[in-house]
Design a protein around this motif. Structure first.
Motif, PDB file in Angstrom:
ATOM      1  N   GLU A   1      -8.555   1.391  -1.299  1.00  0.00           N
ATOM      2  CA  GLU A   1      -8.944   2.922  -1.627  1.00  0.00           C
ATOM      3  C   GLU A   1      -8.631   3.137  -2.903  1.00  0.00           C
ATOM      4  OE1 GLU A   1     -10.044   4.813   1.021  1.00  0.00           O
ATOM      5  OE2 GLU A   1      -9.523   3.408   2.619  1.00  0.00           O
ATOM      6  N   ASP A   2      -9.464   4.288  -3.460  1.00  0.00           N
ATOM      7  CA  ASP A   2      -9.130   4.649  -4.638  1.00  0.00           C
ATOM      8  C   ASP A   2      -9.346   3.557  -5.607  1.00  0.00           C
ATOM      9  OD1 ASP A   2      -8.690   7.372  -4.014  1.00  0.00           O
ATOM     10  OD2 ASP A   2      -6.590   6.978  -3.646  1.00  0.00           O
ATOM     11  N   THR A   3     -10.382   2.724  -5.563  1.00  0.00           N
ATOM     12  CA  THR A   3     -10.485   1.370  -6.362  1.00  0.00           C
ATOM     13  C   THR A   3     -10.876   1.714  -7.747  1.00  0.00           C
ATOM     14  OG1 THR A   3     -12.819   1.338  -5.678  1.00  0.00           O
ATOM     15  CG2 THR A   3     -11.172   0.216  -4.220  1.00  0.00           C
ATOM     16  N   GLY A   4     -11.008   2.872  -8.435  1.00  0.00           N
ATOM     17  CA  GLY A   4     -11.033   3.143  -9.751  1.00  0.00           C
ATOM     18  C   GLY A   4     -10.224   2.341 -10.621  1.00  0.00           C
ATOM     19  N   LEU A   5     -10.705   1.783 -11.643  1.00  0.00           N
ATOM     20  CA  LEU A   5      -9.816   1.306 -12.744  1.00  0.00           C
ATOM     21  C   LEU A   5      -8.864   2.024 -13.198  1.00  0.00           C
ATOM     22  CD1 LEU A   5     -12.180  -1.568 -14.373  1.00  0.00           C
ATOM     23  CD2 LEU A   5     -10.495  -2.123 -12.567  1.00  0.00           C
ATOM     24  N   GLU A   6      -9.311   3.226 -13.587  1.00  0.00           N
ATOM     25  CA  GLU A   6      -8.723   4.276 -14.496  1.00  0.00           C
ATOM     26  C   GLU A   6      -7.531   4.747 -13.497  1.00  0.00           C
ATOM     27  OE1 GLU A   6     -12.056   6.451 -12.535  1.00  0.00           O
ATOM     28  OE2 GLU A   6     -11.470   4.521 -13.138  1.00  0.00           O
TER      29      GLU A   6
END
Length: 271
Positions: A184-189
């Motif tokens: 979940e919430d895989t964004g790199l940032e």
């Protein structure tokens, strides 16, 4: 935007802290720290692995075919949207790894992945065009989604110059630990947090090179009974994910994966 092309063999070992400390002490005779490991301090690598909604890419990979591939977006540390990252396709055929990657800003990478449109390049070279086309083909073929965030800390070494008794920079050895993942919430940032994948005190050692391993290293492996193994961080996480889904009574509705080659792998020279 830099383009990088790799062709090499990769050998992996899973080890405990005692073996890690012993072998790293040994390696200092023949190898130096990676330039990013100043003073022996680790650095963090973060990845988003892209896959189909039914996990076709990783299902194919864990079936251990002669040919397999992975599509991922990589950063060092926690990037911002203007930070340079690497979009890469990693292919493995009969034990040899072929990797193509492009360097671009995080927001540009997200846009390319979403639109699959190659940006206008200034004075494009053949290698640039080829790598972009391979990535574009993979994106169009799989229509992937961000399936897994996976980060780990790394200590890496390059071989010393032969004049210093080392094997040269063609040999690279890395040790990855503190491997954490999230779906979940895989964004790199969005930070490098996640659930631990390995047991405490475990390390993944990886040897990367294009030639025969030096005798001193082979002798070390023989003396200490170390045998090469097969270990995939993404594959290990997927097997854990699959087990949990089954234990929860969730039917993920997947069968045996097909093995498909998405594009030919031409030998890129002169880079």
């Amino acid at each position: 935007m830099a383009i990088e092309v790799f062709k090499r063999e990769e050998i992996k070992y899973l080890m405990d802290t005692e073996r890690y400390e012993h072998i790293t002490n040994f390696l200092h005779t023949y190898m130096n720290y990676d330039e990013y490991n100043r003073g022996g301090k680790f650095y963090t690598i973060a990845n988003i692995y892209y896959d189909t909604p039914d996990n076709h890419i990783i299902r194919t990979s864990v079936a251990k075919p002669k040919y397999k591939e992975k599509l991922r977006l990589r950063a060092y540390g926690v990037p911002e949207l203007d930070t340079k990252v690497y979009l890469e396709i990693k292919k493995k055929y009969r034990g040899i790894v072929y990797k193509r990657r492009i360097t671009l800003k995080l927001h540009e990478a997200y846009e390319f992945i979403q639109t699959r449109e190659i940006p206008v390049l200034e004075n494009p070279k053949y290698v640039q065009q080829q790598v972009y086309k391979e990535l574009q083909h993979a994106l169009n073929y799989y229509k992937p989604i961000p399936a897994l965030y996976l980060a780990y800390d790394r200590i890496a070494y390059f071989g010393k110059d032969p004049s210093e008794g080392g094997p040269g920079r063609d040999l690279r050895i890395s040790f990855d630990f503190n491997v954490r993942t999230r779906r979940e919430d895989t964004g790199l940032e969005k930070g490098d947090h996640g659930e631990q994948l390995l047991q405490e005190g475990q390390y993944v050692m990886e040897l990367k090179g294009g030639g025969t391993l030096p005798r001193w290293l082979l002798d070390y492996f023989a003396e200490h009974g170390m045998k090469r193994g097969s270990f995939s961080k993404y594959g290990t996480e997927y097997k854990r994910y699959l087990t949990r889904q089954r234990e929860a009574g969730i039917d993920i509705g997947v069968g045996q994966p097909e093995t498909k080659t998405i594009i030919q792998m031409p030998e890129i020279v002169g880079v």
